[in-house]
Design an enzyme around this catalytic site. Structure first.
Site, PDB file in Angstrom:
ATOM      1  N   PHE A  10      -4.257  -0.221  10.141  1.00 18.16           N
ATOM      2  CA  PHE A  10      -4.995  -0.062   8.891  1.00 18.16           C
ATOM      3  C   PHE A  10      -5.893   1.173   8.981  1.00 18.16           C
ATOM      4  CE2 PHE A  10      -3.468  -4.350   8.313  1.00 18.16           C
ATOM      5  CZ  PHE A  10      -3.124  -4.351   6.963  1.00 18.16           C
ATOM      6  N   TYR A  25       0.804  -1.226   0.000  1.00 17.39           N
ATOM      7  CA  TYR A  25       0.000   0.000   0.000  1.00 17.39           C
ATOM      8  C   TYR A  25       0.839   1.278   0.000  1.00 17.39           C
ATOM      9  CZ  TYR A  25      -3.486  -3.374   1.664  1.00 17.39           C
ATOM     10  OH  TYR A  25      -4.312  -4.460   1.800  1.00 17.39           O
ATOM     11  N   HIS A  74      -4.419   6.361  -1.012  1.00 14.41           N
ATOM     12  CA  HIS A  74      -4.942   6.262   0.353  1.00 14.41           C
ATOM     13  C   HIS A  74      -3.844   6.473   1.389  1.00 14.41           C
ATOM     14  CE1 HIS A  74      -8.897   5.746   1.797  1.00 14.41           C
ATOM     15  NE2 HIS A  74      -8.865   4.490   2.193  1.00 14.41           N
ATOM     16  N   ASN A  99      -8.918   2.236   8.471  1.00 13.09           N
ATOM     17  CA  ASN A  99     -10.231   2.418   9.098  1.00 13.09           C
ATOM     18  C   ASN A  99     -10.215   2.368  10.619  1.00 13.09           C
ATOM     19  OD1 ASN A  99     -11.113   2.520   6.474  1.00 13.09           O
ATOM     20  ND2 ASN A  99     -12.240   0.583   6.535  1.00 13.09           N
ATOM     21  N   ASN A 143     -13.560   6.831   6.331  1.00 11.37           N
ATOM     22  CA  ASN A 143     -13.593   5.896   7.456  1.00 11.37           C
ATOM     23  C   ASN A 143     -12.479   6.126   8.471  1.00 11.37           C
ATOM     24  OD1 ASN A 143     -15.939   4.472   6.741  1.00 11.37           O
ATOM     25  ND2 ASN A 143     -14.795   3.228   5.271  1.00 11.37           N
TER      26      ASN A 143
END
Length: 207
Positions: free
Chosen positions: A68, A14, A19, A70, A116
């Site tokens: 993570f 990631y 994001h 969220n 989120n």
């Protein structure tokens, strides 16, 4: 002590995603101001340092939650409790699909707008923290939002993202001194947003 936190997902998979814009900005601040080595605490990677501001030298804790995206609030709230800080002492950098690529906006309070990570922060800290919203554009189709933000920045994105991260570093003393408007204005002066449609990046694909 003030906290600067980035929103993102841990791991190489990631690392360059849209994001993870928040993590990437935090990394740049770390390098630009010579913060200490990263260490693990509060379910996060953290680093301490100082930044000279108009109000004097300010202690800063950088946080990259490893929970993570969220669940970022869980990690940041642990640091807030440990250092006996208030939500007002926290600033979170995150990607924002409702802003055109290259736009940056400072926000205090208000709703999470479907983000989120912000939702998690509000669940743990309430609404009185500061958010630095980094525009990454909307793909134009709700079904494509997750593929869009979980894709790496394209070359055309880096033409605005890299100058923006530099501008954030240069303007950071204003933010830490509490002058949100001056910080936002200075970032946009140093790194003006590209003059294109907000959906352009998504349409270009791997350009």
């Amino acid at each position: 002590m003030l906290i600067l936190s980035g929103q993102g997902n841990p791991g190489a998979k990631y690392a360059k995603n849209r994001h993870n814009a928040g993590f990437l900005v935090i990394d740049r601040i770390h390098d630009a101001y010579g913060f200490g080595p990263w260490r693990t605490k509060f379910d996060a990677e953290i680093s301490e340092g100082t930044v000279e501001t108009a109000n004097g030298r300010q202690r800063v804790l950088l946080i990259k939650p490893q929970t993570f995206y969220n669940e970022t609030g869980r990690s940041v709230s642990k640091a807030v409790t440990f250092y006996k800080l208030q939500p007002e002492d926290v600033t979170v950098f995150h990607d924002e699909i409702d802003l055109a690529p290259g736009r940056l906006r400072v926000k205090r309070g208000g709703g999470h707008s479907g983000n989120n990570g912000a939702r998690s922060m509000m669940a743990h800290l309430g609404e009185n923290f500061r958010r630095i919203r980094i525009g990454v554009g909307h793909p134009g189709d709700k079904a494509m939002v997750m593929p869009h933000v979980l894709s790496d920045f394209h070359k055309v994105d880096l033409e605005w993202f890299e100058p923006m991260t530099e501008a954030v570093c240069k303007a950071l003393p204003f933010l830490l001194a509490g002058d949100d408007e001056r910080f936002q204005t200075e970032v946009m002066r140093l790194a003006p947003a590209p003059k294109h449609d907000p959906k352009q990046t998504a349409r270009k694909g791997e350009a």
